[in-house]
Design a protein around this motif. Sequence first.
Motif, PDB file in Angstrom:
ATOM      1  N   ARG A  97      68.461  16.951  30.945  1.00  0.00           N
ATOM      2  CA  ARG A  97      69.787  16.629  31.523  1.00  0.00           C
ATOM      3  C   ARG A  97      70.761  16.893  30.491  1.00  0.00           C
ATOM      4  NH1 ARG A  97      69.069  10.606  33.695  1.00  0.00           N
ATOM      5  NH2 ARG A  97      68.175  10.574  31.620  1.00  0.00           N
ATOM      6  N   LEU A 138      71.977  23.932  37.686  1.00  0.00           N
ATOM      7  CA  LEU A 138      72.316  22.498  37.059  1.00  0.00           C
ATOM      8  C   LEU A 138      73.943  22.634  37.332  1.00  0.00           C
ATOM      9  CD1 LEU A 138      70.002  21.741  34.148  1.00  0.00           C
ATOM     10  CD2 LEU A 138      69.816  21.242  36.557  1.00  0.00           C
ATOM     11  N   ARG A 181      65.907  19.910  33.689  1.00  0.00           N
ATOM     12  CA  ARG A 181      65.884  18.743  34.516  1.00  0.00           C
ATOM     13  C   ARG A 181      65.390  17.382  33.759  1.00  0.00           C
ATOM     14  NH1 ARG A 181      64.405  22.266  39.869  1.00  0.00           N
ATOM     15  NH2 ARG A 181      66.579  22.588  40.740  1.00  0.00           N
ATOM     16  N   HIS A 210      73.660  15.533  39.289  1.00  0.00           N
ATOM     17  CA  HIS A 210      72.320  15.698  38.751  1.00  0.00           C
ATOM     18  C   HIS A 210      71.863  14.411  38.111  1.00  0.00           C
ATOM     19  CE1 HIS A 210      72.358  19.723  40.204  1.00  0.00           C
ATOM     20  NE2 HIS A 210      73.474  20.221  39.606  1.00  0.00           N
TER      21      HIS A 210
END
Length: 401
Positions: free
Chosen positions: A108, A128, A105, A2
């Motif tokens: 992170r 995630l 997101r 990610h």
Amino acid sequence: MHGQRHPFPRPEVHSAGQGDDGRRPRGADDHLEGDSPLRGERFAIDPAMPDAHHWMWMLHGAAAAAEAAGEQVHRTALDPTDLLNKVFAARGWRELFVRVLEIARAYRPNLVLRDDLDCSGYVTAEVLEIPHVAMSGGPTILLDPQRLADPLAAHGTKFGLSTSGHGLYGYGRVDYVPTEYDFMKHEWPQVFRFRQPVLTRPGERLPSWIADLPADRPLVFAAMGTGVPMYAALQRDGVQLPSTIDPRARFRLVLDALSQLDCVAVVVTGGMDVSDLPRADHVHVTDAVPQPLVLEIADLFLTHDGYNGIREALRSGVPMVAYPEGYDQVHNSARIAELGLGVTVDNSPADAVVEACDKVLADQSFRTRARTARQHVLALPDVHSAPAMLEQFVQTNSYRS
């Protein structure tokens, strides 16, 4: 998977909401104070979820309406595991998932550290593909991990997921009591144990009027839990509470009992108006105090047996008289008696509360066992070691392990 995540730990904190003390959320330009390991670092809190008052308004308003319609409302009759499965399967969570996932997101993270009754942090971590660890609180004490449903079974299709195999608490939880004093009803996976901190706000101190109380008699401290300020606020807002919740009746009994006891008493009402309830001159009533500091000088803690207060009493080495109301509190009170840390008075008249308080104050063995518990609490790692311990956990526990 990610993108590049921030180094662990990062000195920004995104929280699910505002605390129940009513103080405003801190903003992005605030700094951590006190002796925090991140002291002086900038951090941000994003109140993504409704506050506790909103949840209590919905929960107890619905219960009162059900009672008015002729249904019986029993606070101890529901199986807590079945109840949590129903709560976490509710559709209302889905809007929160989107908001919390959006924050995550952008941020992170390497790890999600969530409240024990929060579902959005769990789903976010699974989406995630990062580990997640839960805090321990009263609601989880009675849960059976073997019967907990995976919320992804109800919500995962929105994110293209089914069940994860990890479950709500599969990576473990954080707790603040030693293993030998554990209050969990069922066996759990990995537990990160830290020493219960003394949770006071910067600059907070023992009120001078308490410092000036006579010391020639035992000091009894009485508090009926963090729910009381919310009940008081709900009543001020005109919300009808179910008949099973009557904090004024509990305070009436507590004030009556302590008035009969040879002691000096401090009773915290959480903002509940008890000015019309009779009490003796040696019983002092106040809306709020720094509870950990009062427990440091108390000889006895008269408590509803919530998990926060129990942990603080263990940290301070104070014996207890348990006056439980419902949910996990009945189990907690039985555990206190089992450990020899106090006496339970469930649904008892004032005379029985007086007798229990007299017994604990007169029998030195309760104080001795409470001090032994304190020694074990103080032997736990300091909570400031949590970032390094959790960083090591992240490095050795990948999502797919």
